[in-house]
Design a protein around this motif. Structure first.
Motif, mmCIF file in Angstrom:
data_model
loop_
_atom_site.group_PDB
_atom_site.id
_atom_site.type_symbol
_atom_site.label_atom_id
_atom_site.label_comp_id
_atom_site.label_asym_id
_atom_site.label_seq_id
_atom_site.Cartn_x
_atom_site.Cartn_y
_atom_site.Cartn_z
ATOM 1 N N ILE A 12 54.278 -77.104 -26.583
ATOM 2 C CA ILE A 12 55.713 -76.820 -26.677
ATOM 3 C C ILE A 12 55.868 -75.382 -27.188
ATOM 4 C CG2 ILE A 12 57.894 -77.491 -27.791
ATOM 5 C CD1 ILE A 12 56.526 -80.275 -28.362
ATOM 6 N N CYS A 19 54.030 -78.053 -32.367
ATOM 7 C CA CYS A 19 54.394 -77.545 -31.037
ATOM 8 C C CYS A 19 53.167 -76.966 -30.332
ATOM 9 C CB CYS A 19 55.493 -76.489 -31.157
ATOM 10 S SG CYS A 19 57.097 -77.225 -31.608
ATOM 11 N N THR A 25 60.274 -90.851 -23.055
ATOM 12 C CA THR A 25 60.557 -90.290 -21.717
ATOM 13 C C THR A 25 59.278 -89.863 -20.998
ATOM 14 O OG1 THR A 25 60.728 -87.953 -22.352
ATOM 15 C CG2 THR A 25 62.713 -89.308 -22.630
ATOM 16 N N GLY A 26 58.159 -89.830 -21.724
ATOM 17 C CA GLY A 26 56.902 -89.402 -21.092
ATOM 18 C C GLY A 26 56.693 -87.899 -21.116
ATOM 19 N N GLU A 27 57.688 -87.153 -21.612
ATOM 20 C CA GLU A 27 57.536 -85.689 -21.635
ATOM 21 C C GLU A 27 57.960 -85.105 -22.977
ATOM 22 O OE1 GLU A 27 58.758 -82.939 -18.601
ATOM 23 O OE2 GLU A 27 58.866 -84.543 -17.118
ATOM 24 N N PHE A 28 57.209 -84.111 -23.409
ATOM 25 C CA PHE A 28 57.714 -83.271 -24.496
ATOM 26 C C PHE A 28 58.700 -82.252 -23.905
ATOM 27 C CE2 PHE A 28 53.643 -84.239 -26.824
ATOM 28 C CZ PHE A 28 54.229 -84.728 -27.978
ATOM 29 N N LYS A 72 58.653 -87.758 -26.339
ATOM 30 C CA LYS A 72 57.436 -87.993 -25.540
ATOM 31 C C LYS A 72 57.212 -89.498 -25.340
ATOM 32 C CE LYS A 72 53.165 -87.252 -23.994
ATOM 33 N NZ LYS A 72 52.896 -86.756 -22.656
ATOM 34 N N ASP A 73 57.361 -90.240 -26.446
ATOM 35 C CA ASP A 73 57.093 -91.687 -26.363
ATOM 36 C C ASP A 73 58.083 -92.379 -25.429
ATOM 37 O OD1 ASP A 73 55.083 -91.282 -28.162
ATOM 38 O OD2 ASP A 73 56.197 -92.039 -29.911
ATOM 39 N N GLN A 112 58.106 -86.177 -30.980
ATOM 40 C CA GLN A 112 57.202 -87.261 -30.597
ATOM 41 C C GLN A 112 57.977 -88.404 -29.952
ATOM 42 O OE1 GLN A 112 53.714 -87.094 -30.807
ATOM 43 N NE2 GLN A 112 53.969 -88.860 -29.443
ATOM 44 N N ASN A 135 50.889 -79.452 -28.855
ATOM 45 C CA ASN A 135 51.437 -80.280 -27.775
ATOM 46 C C ASN A 135 52.053 -79.471 -26.629
ATOM 47 O OD1 ASN A 135 51.095 -83.156 -28.728
ATOM 48 N ND2 ASN A 135 52.003 -82.209 -30.544
#
Ligand code: NAP
Length: 286
Positions: A193, A188, A164-167, A161-162, A158, A191
């Motif tokens: 993954i 996963c 860098t904007g990406e999982f 994502k928070d 998480q 989201n």
């Protein structure tokens, strides 16, 4: 040479694109460099088209040499390596990537790499976000097709994502019938993954003589290892069993002519155990 005809793929997200990864691959942890070359050659001959190495395995050179000498074009092999803990950080990761590419056979022979993974989150060092940013840049520059992580807990995923904007595209975690990682798998799956199982055979330990698995294997005329690999495939995991034994390398690939029933899957899900973990907890491995 055996044709690779029947290995399904999973889609990895890579920015606005997706990358297909074979669901069954071959791992080379704890294999000396020259032995890794022999094992990878054997695996490619049998039909594996995905190889999982890492800087810290000290067998990138043997792995790369085996791929270069195979009777299969480089782009038909999905090649994964990993950034080791001491190389985390923005600049260090880019240097580590260059060094891995050199050991694997050089830019012209190897790039784009198919998958680059952060090996452990090492939360005490607190460098995995910067590491991931460097990896995203390597991907966006076309040097690696997809980027992911290993051993990340939901809170680490998480945070990526928070910040860098990406999982990450994929999370490679310890996962076998005695340690099924339900919380990580659920996170996963929710989201997008992919989940990849390391030590999928429990490192060849007592899971291979488990009576429940043995009963299923007996009924199907398969081995316990084949039943376990089939279980991974049917529940959606990417799976990368390791062996240096040619007969086992072939056995572990011979898993596409049978299916486990719902009852089999249910019986195997019951083998999950709270003390089934073999490796360290990711929060404690710094
Ligand atoms: N990201 C991470 O932190 C991480 C950590 C661990 C592993 N990994 C990756 O995951 C891969 C697989 O995990 P692993 O190597 O730990 O363990 P594994 O694949 O679960 O088990 C390998 C062991 O099982 C034996 N074996 C293999 N096939 C067999 C069969 N059909 N029947 C009986 N025994 C069999 C092998 O023996 P022989 O080789 O002697 O045949 C070896 O001792 C690694 O190689 C590595 O690529 C990643």
């Amino acid at each position: 040479m055996a044709e690779n005809t029947n290995v399904p793929t999973v889609s990895l997200s890579a920015g606005s694109e997706t990358v297909e990864m074979p669901q069954l691959g071959f791992g080379v942890w704890q294999v000396e460099d020259d032995q890794a070359a022999d094992a990878v050659r054997e695996a490619i001959k049998v039909g594996y088209r995905s190889i999982d190495t890492a800087k810290v395995y000290e067998n990138e050179a043997g792995t790369g040499a085996a791929i270069a000498s195979a009777d299969v074009p480089r782009h038909d092999i999905f090649l994964t390596t990993k950034v080791w803990n001491e190389d985390q950080g923005y600049e260090a990761t880019k240097k580590a990537f260059d060094a891995s590419i050199e050991r694997l056979g050089g830019k012209d022979a190897v790039e784009p790499l198919d998958l680059y993974l952060i090996h452990w989150p090492t939360p005490e060092k607190d460098t995995y976000v910067e590491t991931f940013k460097a990896m995203l840049e390597l991907r966006d520059a076309g040097r690696v097709r997809a980027v992911g992580v290993c051993n990340f807990e939901p809170e680490h995923l998480q945070r990526l994502k928070d910040e860098t904007g990406e999982f990450p595209a994929i999370n490679q975690v310890e996962l076998h019938p005695k340690f099924q990682q339900k919380a990580v798998r659920d996170f996963c799956s929710a989201n997008g993954i992919a989940v990849e199982a390391w030590s999928p055979l429990g490192q060849g330990g007592d899971i291979l003589t488990n009576p429940v698995l043995d009963g299923i294997a007996e009924r199907l005329g398969k081995t316990v290892a084949q039943v376990i690999i089939r279980w991974h495939l049917q529940i959606g995991n990417v799976v990368i069993p390791k062996s240096v034994t040619p007969s086992r390398i072939a056995e572990n690939f011979d898993v596409f002519d049978f299916e486990l029933t719902e009852d089999d899957l249910f019986a195997i899900s019951d083998l999950d155990s709270s003390d089934g973990r073999i490796g360290p907890h990711p929060n404690d491995f710094n």
